[in-house]
Design a protein around this motif. Structure first.
Motif, PDB file in Angstrom:
ATOM      1  N   UNK A  91       0.839  -1.199   0.000  1.00 23.24           N
ATOM      2  CA  UNK A  91       0.000   0.000   0.000  1.00 23.24           C
ATOM      3  C   UNK A  91       0.870   1.243   0.000  1.00 23.24           C
ATOM      4  N   UNK A  92       0.346   2.318  -0.555  1.00 23.98           N
ATOM      5  CA  UNK A  92       1.109   3.558  -0.575  1.00 23.98           C
ATOM      6  C   UNK A  92       0.207   4.734  -0.241  1.00 23.98           C
ATOM      7  N   UNK A  93       0.830   5.830   0.114  1.00 28.75           N
ATOM      8  CA  UNK A  93       0.093   7.026   0.501  1.00 28.75           C
ATOM      9  C   UNK A  93      -0.431   7.763  -0.728  1.00 28.75           C
ATOM     10  N   UNK A  94      -1.504   8.527  -0.577  1.00 26.12           N
ATOM     11  CA  UNK A  94      -2.015   9.330  -1.685  1.00 26.12           C
ATOM     12  C   UNK A  94      -0.970  10.326  -2.190  1.00 26.12           C
ATOM     13  N   UNK A  95      -1.027  10.603  -3.484  1.00 21.28           N
ATOM     14  CA  UNK A  95      -0.074  11.502  -4.120  1.00 21.28           C
ATOM     15  C   UNK A  95      -0.811  12.600  -4.888  1.00 21.28           C
ATOM     16  N   UNK A  96      -0.070  13.600  -5.308  1.00 17.00           N
ATOM     17  CA  UNK A  96      -0.552  14.589  -6.275  1.00 17.00           C
ATOM     18  C   UNK A  96       0.306  14.439  -7.522  1.00 17.00           C
ATOM     19  N   UNK A  97      -0.336  14.297  -8.678  1.00 11.66           N
ATOM     20  CA  UNK A  97       0.416  14.208  -9.931  1.00 11.66           C
ATOM     21  C   UNK A  97       0.037  15.398 -10.818  1.00 11.66           C
ATOM     22  N   UNK A  98       0.983  15.788 -11.683  1.00 13.86           N
ATOM     23  CA  UNK A  98       0.806  16.965 -12.538  1.00 13.86           C
ATOM     24  C   UNK A  98       1.150  16.596 -13.977  1.00 13.86           C
ATOM     25  N   UNK A  99       0.545  17.308 -14.900  1.00 19.60           N
ATOM     26  CA  UNK A  99       0.913  17.199 -16.309  1.00 19.60           C
ATOM     27  C   UNK A  99       0.379  18.422 -17.033  1.00 19.60           C
ATOM     28  N   UNK A 100       0.853  18.605 -18.253  1.00 27.17           N
ATOM     29  CA  UNK A 100       0.377  19.696 -19.108  1.00 27.17           C
ATOM     30  C   UNK A 100      -0.429  19.103 -20.257  1.00 27.17           C
ATOM     31  N   UNK A 101      -1.651  19.574 -20.411  1.00 26.66           N
ATOM     32  CA  UNK A 101      -2.491  19.138 -21.530  1.00 26.66           C
ATOM     33  C   UNK A 101      -2.680  20.313 -22.489  1.00 26.66           C
ATOM     34  N   UNK A 102      -2.972  19.988 -23.728  1.00 22.23           N
ATOM     35  CA  UNK A 102      -3.184  21.014 -24.751  1.00 22.23           C
ATOM     36  C   UNK A 102      -4.564  20.801 -25.349  1.00 22.23           C
ATOM     37  N   UNK A 103      -5.531  21.582 -24.903  1.00 22.06           N
ATOM     38  CA  UNK A 103      -6.901  21.402 -25.384  1.00 22.06           C
ATOM     39  C   UNK A 103      -7.094  21.952 -26.793  1.00 22.06           C
ATOM     40  N   UNK A 104      -6.129  22.700 -27.300  1.00 22.14           N
ATOM     41  CA  UNK A 104      -6.223  23.186 -28.673  1.00 22.14           C
ATOM     42  C   UNK A 104      -5.761  22.136 -29.676  1.00 22.14           C
ATOM     43  N   UNK A 105      -5.087  21.108 -29.195  1.00 25.09           N
ATOM     44  CA  UNK A 105      -4.587  20.062 -30.085  1.00 25.09           C
ATOM     45  C   UNK A 105      -5.731  19.130 -30.452  1.00 25.09           C
ATOM     46  N   UNK A 106      -5.998  18.992 -31.740  1.00 23.04           N
ATOM     47  CA  UNK A 106      -7.121  18.198 -32.200  1.00 23.04           C
ATOM     48  C   UNK A 106      -6.786  16.706 -32.180  1.00 23.04           C
ATOM     49  N   UNK A 107      -7.799  15.911 -31.911  1.00 24.05           N
ATOM     50  CA  UNK A 107      -7.668  14.459 -31.972  1.00 24.05           C
ATOM     51  C   UNK A 107      -8.118  13.981 -33.345  1.00 24.05           C
ATOM     52  N   UNK A 108      -7.215  13.351 -34.093  1.00 28.08           N
ATOM     53  CA  UNK A 108      -7.583  12.799 -35.401  1.00 28.08           C
ATOM     54  C   UNK A 108      -8.703  11.770 -35.264  1.00 28.08           C
ATOM     55  N   UNK A 109      -8.629  10.977 -34.209  1.00 23.18           N
ATOM     56  CA  UNK A 109      -9.654   9.958 -34.012  1.00 23.18           C
ATOM     57  C   UNK A 109     -11.022  10.598 -33.754  1.00 23.18           C
ATOM     58  N   UNK A 110     -11.068  11.622 -32.914  1.00 25.45           N
ATOM     59  CA  UNK A 110     -12.354  12.263 -32.625  1.00 25.45           C
ATOM     60  C   UNK A 110     -12.930  12.899 -33.890  1.00 25.45           C
ATOM     61  N   UNK A 111     -12.072  13.540 -34.685  1.00 31.78           N
ATOM     62  CA  UNK A 111     -12.553  14.157 -35.910  1.00 31.78           C
ATOM     63  C   UNK A 111     -13.094  13.110 -36.873  1.00 31.78           C
ATOM     64  N   UNK A 112     -12.433  11.954 -36.974  1.00 26.68           N
ATOM     65  CA  UNK A 112     -12.914  10.871 -37.840  1.00 26.68           C
ATOM     66  C   UNK A 112     -14.270  10.383 -37.349  1.00 26.68           C
ATOM     67  N   UNK A 113     -14.359  10.139 -36.044  1.00 24.85           N
ATOM     68  CA  UNK A 113     -15.618   9.643 -35.466  1.00 24.85           C
ATOM     69  C   UNK A 113     -16.762  10.615 -35.748  1.00 24.85           C
ATOM     70  N   UNK A 114     -16.576  11.882 -35.445  1.00 28.88           N
ATOM     71  CA  UNK A 114     -17.651  12.853 -35.612  1.00 28.88           C
ATOM     72  C   UNK A 114     -18.038  13.023 -37.080  1.00 28.88           C
ATOM     73  N   UNK A 115     -17.083  12.879 -37.971  1.00 31.04           N
ATOM     74  CA  UNK A 115     -17.358  13.050 -39.396  1.00 31.04           C
ATOM     75  C   UNK A 115     -18.105  11.859 -39.983  1.00 31.04           C
ATOM     76  N   UNK A 116     -17.789  10.647 -39.508  1.00 31.38           N
ATOM     77  CA  UNK A 116     -18.279   9.444 -40.176  1.00 31.38           C
ATOM     78  C   UNK A 116     -19.378   8.704 -39.414  1.00 31.38           C
ATOM     79  N   UNK A 117     -19.720   9.151 -38.229  1.00 27.44           N
ATOM     80  CA  UNK A 117     -20.807   8.493 -37.494  1.00 27.44           C
ATOM     81  C   UNK A 117     -22.122   8.681 -38.247  1.00 27.44           C
TER      82      UNK A 117
END
Length: 626
Positions: free
Chosen positions: A267-293
């Motif tokens: 068992x381990x103690x709770x942690x805080x983790x960090x990262x940087x996300x870029x919400x302006x970066x488009x997902x090719x998969x999401x664009x394909x899904x939305x276009x072809x559904x």
């Protein structure tokens, strides 16, 4: 959380945002609440959120019921929204100009009901809330299912949606906020693991494991925060083990940060983790899904399919399948049929199903308007005859696919043959990619074929696996098997399963995540036959994907990287006592909230629902209610 709730019974009687998002630092904060001490939990959360804020986090997510804990013996054990916890968070978010998502049991003072909820607080104060829609069985004793739909909130850092833990068990929970333009999924989680000697261990599942493979399929940035370590609950004389593994994932599925898994022995103690996300970066998969559904094909989403469904096939069919994997001679139908026959003949064991790759005897020819007439055949042509001969020769069901000419139109078509070479069913690819749309006609049906020996069989052709609604449609149509003839190079889409280590057995942390998800979210065994993957690695190989891989009973069975008829053995409807099966998936699904998945995306109702992204009511303006 279902196990603690069960123990309590025992012990206690697309409309795109106009905001221009940028790279932002986010944090997942692990926190183990004290039971029945809301103020102590708020104080502890304030300390951790302040730390994450001082470290520059612009969005901070805490676990499920972090404010209240799991035991709600009276109203004083819960909080309101807005309430004491949101007020405490407002002081921080106003000071640091950031956003916080907290989980809690919410007491609704108007109705008197309790909801498992999450609240979003920002620089201007309280923004909005989400109420958990998909409750596991034990939660029914504590909380009422959500009644706010799937809201998405516009903020300066992007469009934020929230889900809570077991919401991950139904794919539509992620699809609906994604259709509303969600950039960031904030996910409070309370995922634990009971030891195998405990009866409740059949309820073990890994929400973070699921989200790790779902995030890239849906194409959304995800911050998932869990509890971690051994948590003592003296009120019921119980110690629970929360698995940690809190994760931050980009919309491409890249694991940006993850805490270590916690186990009973380590068992381990709770942690805080960090990262940087870029919400302006488009997902090719999401664009394909939305276009072809194609929502006009998904009408079954709106039908109540429980508790009794005449389409259900609960027979236990023993399947011995061959997944034929080979390097084709492109364009040579006779040579490829001969090679397929030879690989099948080399298998020394019995079998009752053969699945061939996409355009099985044509090979990897890139079809277009100029060459399609050369390769397309009718259903009484040479390719069908060759395939039927193989099925009759080996007395087996056989699935193959080919470019088809019918009534002057071209299709991508799959044909399922029985052991006499007779056609059991024909499926014409319904979701064409951009290149196929230049020469092919789309099929307009999503059939599931009933057989005595295999059960109910559905088909996806090649890159149709990029359309997640197909998976749930086939589940609702009670498929026992999903067969996928593929021509997958491992580069155009998809990728490897990449669940944080220690959350699921290592043998289950393998394969291609879309195929992996299809099996789990349809609860239908998924068989993929692909051409020989020369460079892309194991995850692109032919494989059997099973229903509940995190339990360790049925990890993916992946073919070696060589030409062969890879054999897989399994029995349908064998293991129905685990945390999920197809019946449970269908019975507990929030069918009443699925309507947007079936609306015309260009229609007035869909556009109103998408724009009015926090309103649970469907299209009042379009219906003339305003």
């Amino acid at each position: 959380m279902k196990k603690i709730a069960a123990l309590l019974l025992t012990f206690l009687v697309l409309s795109p945002a106009t905001i221009q998002a940028a790279e932002i630092k986010v944090a997942a904060v692990e926190f183990n609440p004290v039971e029945q001490n809301v103020q102590a939990n708020i104080d502890g959360i304030v300390t951790k959120v302040t730390t994450a804020s001082q470290n520059g986090a612009k969005l901070i997510v805490l676990p499920e019921v972090a404010v209240t804990g799991w035991i709600i013996a009276s109203k004083k054990d819960s909080d309101t929204i807005p309430g004491k916890a949101t007020a405490a968070m407002e002081k921080i978010t106003k000071k640091y100009n950031n956003y916080v998502v907290i989980g809690l049991y919410e007491n609704d003072p108007v109705t008197g009901l309790t909801h498992n909820a999450a609240a979003l607080i920002g620089p201007q104060g309280y923004i909005g809330k989400y109420r958990k829609n998909q409750l596991p069985p034990g939660d029914f004793e504590t909380a009422t299912p959500g009644n706010l739909g799937f809201p998405v909130f516009d903020t300066e850092i992007g469009r934020i949606g929230m889900l809570i833990c077991f919401d991950d068990s139904r794919l539509q929970s992620l699809l609906l906020p994604s259709l509303r333009g969600m950039d960031i999924l904030a996910m409070p989680i309370g995922s634990d693991a009971m030891p195998k000697f405990e009866k409740a261990s059949i309820g073990n599942h890994s929400t973070i494991g699921n989200i790790a493979t779902l995030s890239p399929w849906i194409g959304v940035n995800t911050i998932a925060a869990n509890q971690a370590g051994l948590v003592r609950i003296p009120q019921i004389q119980f110690v629970d083990q929360f698995v940690g593994g809190s994760s931050i994932m980009g919309s491409s599925g890249k694991q940006l940060a993850s805490s270590k898994a916690s186990t009973w022995t380590k068992p381990r103690d709770p942690q805080i983790i960090y990262a940087t996300i870029d919400t302006a970066k488009k997902s090719d998969q999401k664009e394909f899904w939305l276009k072809h559904r194609r929502p006009e094909l998904y009408g079954i989403y709106n039908l109540y399919k429980a508790p009794d469904d005449p389409a259900t096939n609960n027979s236990q069919n023993q399947i011995a399948a061959l997944l034929v994997q080979y390097d084709p001679v492109n364009g040579d139908v006779n040579a490829n049929a001969k090679k397929v026959d030879g690989l099948i003949k080399a298998n020394p064991n019995g079998f009752n199903l053969v699945v061939l790759p996409f355009n099985s005897f044509v090979g990897k020819v890139v079809l277009n308007k100029e060459n399609i007439a050369q390769y397309a055949e009718s259903l009484d042509g040479k390719s069908v005859s060759l395939a039927a001969d193989i099925a009759k020769k080996y007395k087996t069901y056989l699935l193959f696919s080919m470019p088809e000419l019918k009534d002057g139109k071209y299709y991508e078509t799959a044909i399922l043959l029985d052991f006499n070479g007779k056609q059991v069913g024909v499926y014409r690819k319904s979701h064409l990619n951009a290149d196929e749309q230049k020469w092919a006609t789309a099929g307009n049906d999503l059939p599931v074929f009933s057989t005595n020996d295999l059960g109910r069989v559905a088909i996806m052709l090649n890159d149709e696996v990029r359309i997640p609604e197909l998976t749930e449609v086939y589940a609702l149509n009670r498929a026992n098997l999903i067969l996928i003839p593929a021509m997958y190079d491992g580069k155009a889409y998809g990728g490897e399963v990449n669940i944080p280590k220690g959350l699921v057995p290592a043998a289950s942390n393998r394969g291609m995540y879309m195929w992996f998800d299809i099996a789990k979210y349809s609860q239908a065994y998924t068989l993929v036959a692909n051409y020989l993957p020369k460079e892309s690695g194991e995850f692109a190989a032919s494989a059997l994907y099973s229903l509940v891989p995190e339990e360790g009973f049925y990890p993916p069975n992946i073919a070696p990287n060589k030409e062969m008829a890879h054999q897989v053995l399994f029995e349908t409807n064998l293991k129905n006592n685990l945390w999920i099966n197809q019946q449970k998936l269908v019975v507990a699904r929030r069918w009443d909230q699925a309507t947007p998945l079936t609306l015309d995306p260009q229609g007035a109702c869909f556009k109103e629902w998408q724009k009015d992204s926090t309103n649970p009511e469907m299209c009042p303006k379009a219906a003339g209610k305003r």
